[in-house]
Design a protein around this motif. Structure first.
Motif, PDB file in Angstrom:
ATOM      1  N   GLU A 137     -80.158 -37.255  29.713  1.00 56.90           N
ATOM      2  CA  GLU A 137     -80.631 -35.811  29.801  1.00 56.90           C
ATOM      3  C   GLU A 137     -82.105 -36.104  30.458  1.00 56.90           C
ATOM      4  O   GLU A 137     -82.688 -36.855  29.669  1.00 56.90           O
ATOM      5  N   SER A 160     -80.630 -33.097  19.718  1.00 57.36           N
ATOM      6  CA  SER A 160     -79.950 -33.815  20.566  1.00 57.36           C
ATOM      7  C   SER A 160     -78.511 -34.421  19.977  1.00 57.36           C
ATOM      8  O   SER A 160     -78.235 -34.213  18.704  1.00 57.36           O
ATOM      9  N   ARG A 192     -82.560 -17.414  17.103  1.00 57.90           N
ATOM     10  CA  ARG A 192     -81.029 -17.392  17.469  1.00 57.90           C
ATOM     11  C   ARG A 192     -80.305 -17.812  16.104  1.00 57.90           C
ATOM     12  O   ARG A 192     -79.213 -17.617  16.353  1.00 57.90           O
ATOM     13  N   LEU A 218     -75.942 -29.092  20.850  1.00 63.43           N
ATOM     14  CA  LEU A 218     -76.369 -30.381  21.145  1.00 63.43           C
ATOM     15  C   LEU A 218     -76.881 -30.534  22.585  1.00 63.43           C
ATOM     16  O   LEU A 218     -77.008 -29.507  23.527  1.00 63.43           O
TER      17      LEU A 218
END
Ligand code: NAP
Length: 479
Positions: free
Chosen positions: A382, A230, A160, A252
């Motif tokens: 998360e 992160s 990507r 992020l």
């Protein structure tokens, strides 16, 4: 896997770390070490930077069609080697083979997509409003880039970034996560085979991320950082980029709300939840983290989701019929255990799962928690594991307010059969992407990215290449 490279890839050559260091890569399903990979230090980072800087000018002047064809060839090689790459990814990361094959296809598609974009970088020309001057506007590569990727999608997070960087004419240094360097090294070998000139891509796995990254970002020669990871590390890297004003793209963390209204089709909602929660064992930035379900359908939704989650087969990703592989490491699993224990202490009901199995490997069972207290830690952390936390709501304003009550804004999921409500709520959600009656938004042809503390910029889609291009405006008087 015996011929998978394990050395650093610098200037088109495979080399050991200057100080001879190596880092172990293990299989999270067994804990066994499967490879030792060269572990780059500051000296290797400098050599990789020299190679990228040295190759930049020639690469920027390479015909777009030539760049495009390298990407297209690499796409075809990746697809031909799907099985081999999927096994490698499962071995170092743990995901079931079927998901690994899916990631190989997803990763390859970034190369095909950006091979098509490489030849469509255009500019414009025109007379300025004063009538006395012309403007020629062209687009140029940003320059040498540092790409930093996480372990959860070992191949796709690399392609990507590499795809648009190659298409735009940038050279690069890729620092993959230390848990999953093998997929990135295999990718480098494929790009070399596809004809990528020496020095355009350099790969430096390391266990010393700070020592490798910081001098590159502060040194003044790297012109762009593209980071996925992160929010905490993203903030630190943004600060390092400030001194030399390095351009950044930041993908992020997330804290996705998954909202089920009373008029939702519950079959679609449960199917969507299985994907949004269980893709990649829940180890995805797009993973649904907070399930807000209308009070009138919450019990039914929870029962059906628990039934589906409870039927999933947990085991090593290489075993036939396995749906859920191990989590990445002991630390990742301990975090999930702590978050579940905290929610249960605050009164959550465990509808299914919730108990760590005995034995080797970092396994954790698919888990559904109902009646979760909004103060639970997993509401603002998360989870990065196969745990669905359900809360209830009464009305639209309330759920929009609660969904937005987080510093993150990557993605949100909405389930409703009402068109007006779907559009209205989507527009009010503070997120970069919305899945409407679907649990999957990722697609190489769509711009991926978040708002608030979920990041800056977009990857993929028509705009993905913009992150690697600068404008140059040329003023020319009309004579
Ligand atoms: P992480 O701890 O932030 O690490 C990400 C990468 O940054 C790793 O390669 C890591 O290497 C490196 N890193 C850490 N500190 C660094 C430093 N001081 N200098 C240079 N590099 C440094 O994240 P993770 O645990 O690997 O991945 C999970 C996170 O990624 C989650 O928050 C998830 O949401 C996010 N993510 C976001 C997206 C998105 O597109 N928005 C996609 C996938 C994942 P070390 O491990 O050696 O420190």
């Amino acid at each position: 896997m015996t011929d998978t490279p394990t050395q650093l890839f610098i200037g088109g050559a495979w080399v050991d770390a200057a100080d001879g260091a190596t880092l172990p890569v293990d299989d999270p399903a067994t804990g066994e070490i499967i490879a030792h990979v060269a572990d780059a230090g500051p000296k290797d980072a400098r050599l990789a930077e020299d190679a990228a800087v040295g190759a930049q000018d020639g690469w920027a002047r390479t015909a777009p069609r030539a760049r495009s064809e390298i990407l297209r060839r690499a796409y075809e090689i990746i697809i031909d080697r799907t099985d081999e790459l999927a096994h490698l990814m499962t071995a170092e990361m743990g995901k079931p083979l079927a998901e690994a094959r899916g990631e190989v296809a997803y990763a390859a598609e970034f190369f095909r997509w950006f091979s098509e974009e490489a030849v469509r970088i255009d500019g414009s020309a025109g007379i300025l409003p004063d009538g006395r001057n012309r403007m020629l506007l062209s687009r140029r590569p940003v320059g040498p880039c540092l790409l930093i990727t996480p372990w959860n999608f070992p191949l796709a997070m690399g392609t990507r970034k590499i795809g648009p960087a190659i298409a735009a004419g940038c050279t690069m240094i890729l620092k993959p996560a230390p848990q999953t360097p093998l997929s990135s090294l295999a990718l480098a070998a494929i790009l070399k085979e596809a004809g990528l000139p020496d020095g355009v891509l350099n790969v430096v796995p390391t266990s010393r991320a700070g020592e490798v990254g910081e001098p590159l970002l502060r040194g003044g020669r790297v012109r762009k950082l593209s980071f996925t990871g992160s929010t905490q590390v993203g903030r630190l890297l943004l600060a390092q980029c400030a001194d030399t004003v390095v351009r950044t793209s930041m993908e992020l963390g997330g804290n996705a709300p998954f909202v089920v209204f009373e008029d939702a089709d519950l079959d679609k909602a449960v199917d969507g939840a299985m994907v949004a929660k269980m893709r990649n064992m829940g180890e995805a930035c797009t993973a649904a983290n907070r399930f807000f379900v209308h009070r009138s359908v919450a019990e039914e939704f929870g029962r059906r989701l628990a039934e589906r989650m409870g039927a999933l087969v947990v085991g090593p990703g290489t075993r036939d019929g396995v749906d859920v592989g191990p989590l990445i490491d002991v630390k990742g699993r301990a975090k999930v255990e702590e978050l579940v224990a905290d929610a249960v202490e605050r009164g959550a009901q465990v509808l299914v799962g919730g108990r760590t199995p005995q034995g080797p490997g970092c396994f954790y069972p698919p888990t559904v928690l109902a009646d979760v207290d909004p103060e639970s830690r997993l509401m603002d952390t998360e989870i990065f594991g196969p745990v669905a936390a359900i809360l209830t709501f009464e009305d639209e304003d309330e759920v929009v307010r609660r969904a937005n009550d987080t510093p993150w804004g990557l993605v949100g999921y909405l389930f409703t059969e009402g068109l007006d409500r779907a559009l209205r709520v989507s527009e009010r959600l503070e997120v970069g992407m919305v899945g409407l009656n679907t649990g999957l938004v990722s697609n190489p042809a769509a711009p991926f990215g978040g708002v608030k503390q979920s990041g800056l910029g977009r990857e993929g889609g028509r705009v993905g290449i913009d992150e690697f291009l600068e404008y140059q405006y040329l003023a020319v008087p009309v004579q």
